[in-house]
Design a protein around this motif. Structure first.
Motif, mmCIF file in Angstrom:
data_model
loop_
_atom_site.group_PDB
_atom_site.id
_atom_site.type_symbol
_atom_site.label_atom_id
_atom_site.label_comp_id
_atom_site.label_asym_id
_atom_site.label_seq_id
_atom_site.Cartn_x
_atom_site.Cartn_y
_atom_site.Cartn_z
ATOM 1 N N THR A 110 0.836 -1.204 0.000
ATOM 2 C CA THR A 110 0.000 0.000 0.000
ATOM 3 C C THR A 110 0.871 1.255 0.000
ATOM 4 O OG1 THR A 110 -1.800 -1.124 1.165
ATOM 5 C CG2 THR A 110 -1.781 1.272 1.262
ATOM 6 N N GLY A 111 0.657 2.104 -0.988
ATOM 7 C CA GLY A 111 1.461 3.320 -1.125
ATOM 8 C C GLY A 111 2.751 3.111 -1.869
ATOM 9 N N LEU A 112 2.946 1.912 -2.461
ATOM 10 C CA LEU A 112 4.220 1.582 -3.098
ATOM 11 C C LEU A 112 4.405 2.284 -4.432
ATOM 12 C CD1 LEU A 112 6.753 -0.194 -2.775
ATOM 13 C CD2 LEU A 112 5.530 -2.018 -3.968
ATOM 14 N N CYS A 113 3.317 2.434 -5.203
ATOM 15 C CA CYS A 113 3.430 3.016 -6.546
ATOM 16 C C CYS A 113 3.747 4.508 -6.464
ATOM 17 C CB CYS A 113 2.130 2.807 -7.320
ATOM 18 S SG CYS A 113 1.712 1.073 -7.570
ATOM 19 N N GLU A 114 4.629 4.958 -7.333
ATOM 20 C CA GLU A 114 5.014 6.362 -7.334
ATOM 21 C C GLU A 114 3.844 7.279 -7.659
ATOM 22 O OE1 GLU A 114 8.327 7.033 -9.848
ATOM 23 O OE2 GLU A 114 9.691 5.761 -8.714
ATOM 24 N N ASP A 115 2.902 6.775 -8.469
ATOM 25 C CA ASP A 115 1.768 7.608 -8.863
ATOM 26 C C ASP A 115 0.559 7.403 -7.953
ATOM 27 O OD1 ASP A 115 1.098 5.073 -9.614
ATOM 28 O OD2 ASP A 115 0.400 5.591 -11.621
ATOM 29 N N ASN A 116 0.773 6.794 -6.789
ATOM 30 C CA ASN A 116 -0.332 6.517 -5.874
ATOM 31 C C ASN A 116 -0.743 7.803 -5.176
ATOM 32 O OD1 ASN A 116 -2.115 5.577 -3.991
ATOM 33 N ND2 ASN A 116 -0.831 3.895 -3.268
ATOM 34 N N ASP A 117 -1.866 8.396 -5.626
ATOM 35 C CA ASP A 117 -2.280 9.670 -5.039
ATOM 36 C C ASP A 117 -2.909 9.497 -3.669
ATOM 37 O OD1 ASP A 117 -4.750 8.631 -5.635
ATOM 38 O OD2 ASP A 117 -5.300 10.161 -7.093
ATOM 39 N N ALA A 118 -2.940 8.239 -3.163
ATOM 40 C CA ALA A 118 -3.382 8.035 -1.775
ATOM 41 C C ALA A 118 -2.411 8.692 -0.804
ATOM 42 C CB ALA A 118 -3.503 6.547 -1.465
ATOM 43 N N ASP A 119 -1.245 9.125 -1.311
ATOM 44 C CA ASP A 119 -0.305 9.861 -0.462
ATOM 45 C C ASP A 119 -0.944 11.117 0.117
ATOM 46 O OD1 ASP A 119 3.097 9.459 -1.738
ATOM 47 O OD2 ASP A 119 1.736 8.105 -0.746
ATOM 48 N N GLN A 120 -2.048 11.563 -0.472
ATOM 49 C CA GLN A 120 -2.683 12.787 -0.002
ATOM 50 C C GLN A 120 -3.790 12.524 1.017
ATOM 51 O OE1 GLN A 120 -1.291 15.679 -0.934
ATOM 52 N NE2 GLN A 120 0.154 14.334 -1.977
ATOM 53 N N ARG A 121 -3.996 11.272 1.398
ATOM 54 C CA ARG A 121 -5.065 10.972 2.349
ATOM 55 C C ARG A 121 -4.823 11.668 3.688
ATOM 56 N NH1 ARG A 121 -8.316 5.773 1.160
ATOM 57 N NH2 ARG A 121 -7.714 5.399 -0.987
ATOM 58 N N LEU A 122 -5.909 11.836 4.426
ATOM 59 C CA LEU A 122 -5.820 12.485 5.729
ATOM 60 C C LEU A 122 -5.260 11.518 6.768
ATOM 61 C CD1 LEU A 122 -9.349 14.192 5.746
ATOM 62 C CD2 LEU A 122 -7.160 15.290 5.270
ATOM 63 N N GLY A 123 -4.459 12.044 7.669
ATOM 64 C CA GLY A 123 -4.026 11.282 8.836
ATOM 65 C C GLY A 123 -2.832 10.384 8.615
ATOM 66 N N TRP A 124 -2.962 9.443 7.728
ATOM 67 C CA TRP A 124 -1.867 8.499 7.435
ATOM 68 C C TRP A 124 -1.891 8.250 5.943
ATOM 69 C CZ3 TRP A 124 2.313 6.983 9.853
ATOM 70 C CH2 TRP A 124 3.001 5.851 9.436
ATOM 71 N N ASN A 125 -0.774 8.545 5.286
ATOM 72 C CA ASN A 125 -0.761 8.478 3.828
ATOM 73 C C ASN A 125 0.198 7.407 3.323
ATOM 74 O OD1 ASN A 125 1.892 9.637 3.907
ATOM 75 N ND2 ASN A 125 0.978 11.667 4.060
ATOM 76 N N GLY A 126 0.187 7.226 2.004
ATOM 77 C CA GLY A 126 0.995 6.171 1.401
ATOM 78 C C GLY A 126 2.481 6.367 1.593
ATOM 79 N N SER A 127 2.931 7.609 1.578
ATOM 80 C CA SER A 127 4.352 7.892 1.770
ATOM 81 C C SER A 127 4.811 7.476 3.162
ATOM 82 C CB SER A 127 4.609 9.387 1.546
ATOM 83 O OG SER A 127 5.956 9.717 1.811
ATOM 84 N N ASN A 128 4.039 7.861 4.181
ATOM 85 C CA ASN A 128 4.373 7.440 5.541
ATOM 86 C C ASN A 128 4.276 5.927 5.693
ATOM 87 O OD1 ASN A 128 4.916 9.998 6.501
ATOM 88 N ND2 ASN A 128 2.886 10.315 7.362
ATOM 89 N N ASN A 129 3.285 5.339 5.019
ATOM 90 C CA ASN A 129 3.105 3.894 5.103
ATOM 91 C C ASN A 129 4.330 3.157 4.576
ATOM 92 O OD1 ASN A 129 1.077 1.913 5.914
ATOM 93 N ND2 ASN A 129 1.118 1.258 3.777
#
Length: 314
Positions: free
Chosen positions: A195-214
């Protein structure tokens, strides 16, 4: 989902959530992120009125000793024993910071709750944190008889990374022939290292905990080790277990704008396909950690969460 889309879908009663600081673990020193997390948690839940009993237990396989924090319900015979595993993306937070919250839960559930102070990544790599949870589980099972509680009244619960570690604990116990919990209660669990592995994963912008932190958390846990293979892959990342058969009844709760919604749904489906008893509860417009804000959706979550233990102990 962009941040703007997440805000548009946020339950209006949770609007205060937007004001919470969102730390980027890839740009802030981990020591600062940890300090800020503990300060925020202690400010949120306050000081504990009755401190828990702190017990130092032996680590698994001659690993370092660790602490467990034992919270007992006041003026009540405990109905059950629960091993609680805290969240924090595998890299931050602590059991001690949550003393006030866990003490309140122990009273609400009329249960003994054992909170495990597992070692954090990256100082401790996989399977170290999992081994600490297993050591705490074995200790709790040994103590349960002294508390007058049968194994069928012993459960495991965890939030976020703690939910992932709780699920991994159950997989390890099944694979090693250990005694399984009567039920696993998983709150927006961190289950899938992809989860959050793909470079184009815009879930990185989610509130609270995002793909980058994951991704930061999963990388910290693995370090420079190769990706585990075979059944050990499921012990690292429960979503990738080779088999989901023979696991305890499971309750999963997750918000509809939480980064972990999709992996929670997939995990619940995998459990159901393997003929396990599973309940998945979703909460509309709720992000990661939403239940700490007073609202109707938070109240519904708490009722469902408590009911999961009541069903398990009936």
């Amino acid at each position: 989902m962009t941040r703007e889309e997440a805000i548009a879908r946020l339950d209006p009663a949770l609007s205060d959530y937007i004001q919470r600081p969102q730390i980027d673990l890839n740009s802030v020193p981990l020591s600062i992120a940890r300090a800020q997390a503990d300060v925020s948690v202690r400010a949120l839940f306050g000081a504990v009125a009755t401190p828990p009993e702190v017990v130092v237990i032996a680590g698994l396989h001659d690993e370092p000793a660790l602490e467990v924090r034992v919270h007992r319900p006041l003026n009540a015979v405990p109905k059950s024993a629960i091993l609680h595993v805290h969240g924090g993306g595998m890299v931050k937070s602590s059991a001690s910071a949550l003393d006030a919250r866990i003490a309140s839960l122990a009273q609400e559930l009329q249960s003994i709750i054992v909170s495990v102070e597992y070692r954090l990544a990256p100082e401790t790599l996989f399977p170290g944190p999992l081994h600490d949870c297993l050591a705490a589980w074995h200790w709790m099972m040994d103590e349960a008889e002294n508390w007058g509680l049968a194994p069928g009244l012993c459960f495991i619960s965890g939030d976020s990374a703690g939910g992932g570690l709780a699920a991994a604990t159950c997989l390890y116990l099944r694979d090693s022939g250990g005694t399984l919990p009567a039920r696993q209660i998983l709150v927006y669990p961190m289950l899938d290292f992809q989860t959050g592995l793909c470079e184009d994963n815009d879930a990185d912008q989610r509130l609270g905990w995002n793909g980058s932190n994951n991704q930061f958390g999963w990388r910290a846990l693995l370090g420079d080790q190769p990706l585990p293979q075979g059944e050990r892959l499921g012990h690292y990342s429960p979503a990738h277990a080779l088999s989901f058969a023979g696991l305890p009844p499971t309750w999963i709760g997750v918000g509809t704008i939480d980064l972990f919604l999709e992996e929670s749904i997939k995990f619940a489906a995998a459990l159901a396909r393997a003929d396990n008893d599973v309940t998945l509860c979703t909460y509309k417009g709720a992000p990661h950690g939403f239940q700490t804000i007073p609202s109707k959706v938070s109240e519904r979550f708490f009722r469902d969460y408590c009911a999961a233990f009541a069903v398990a102990s009936s």
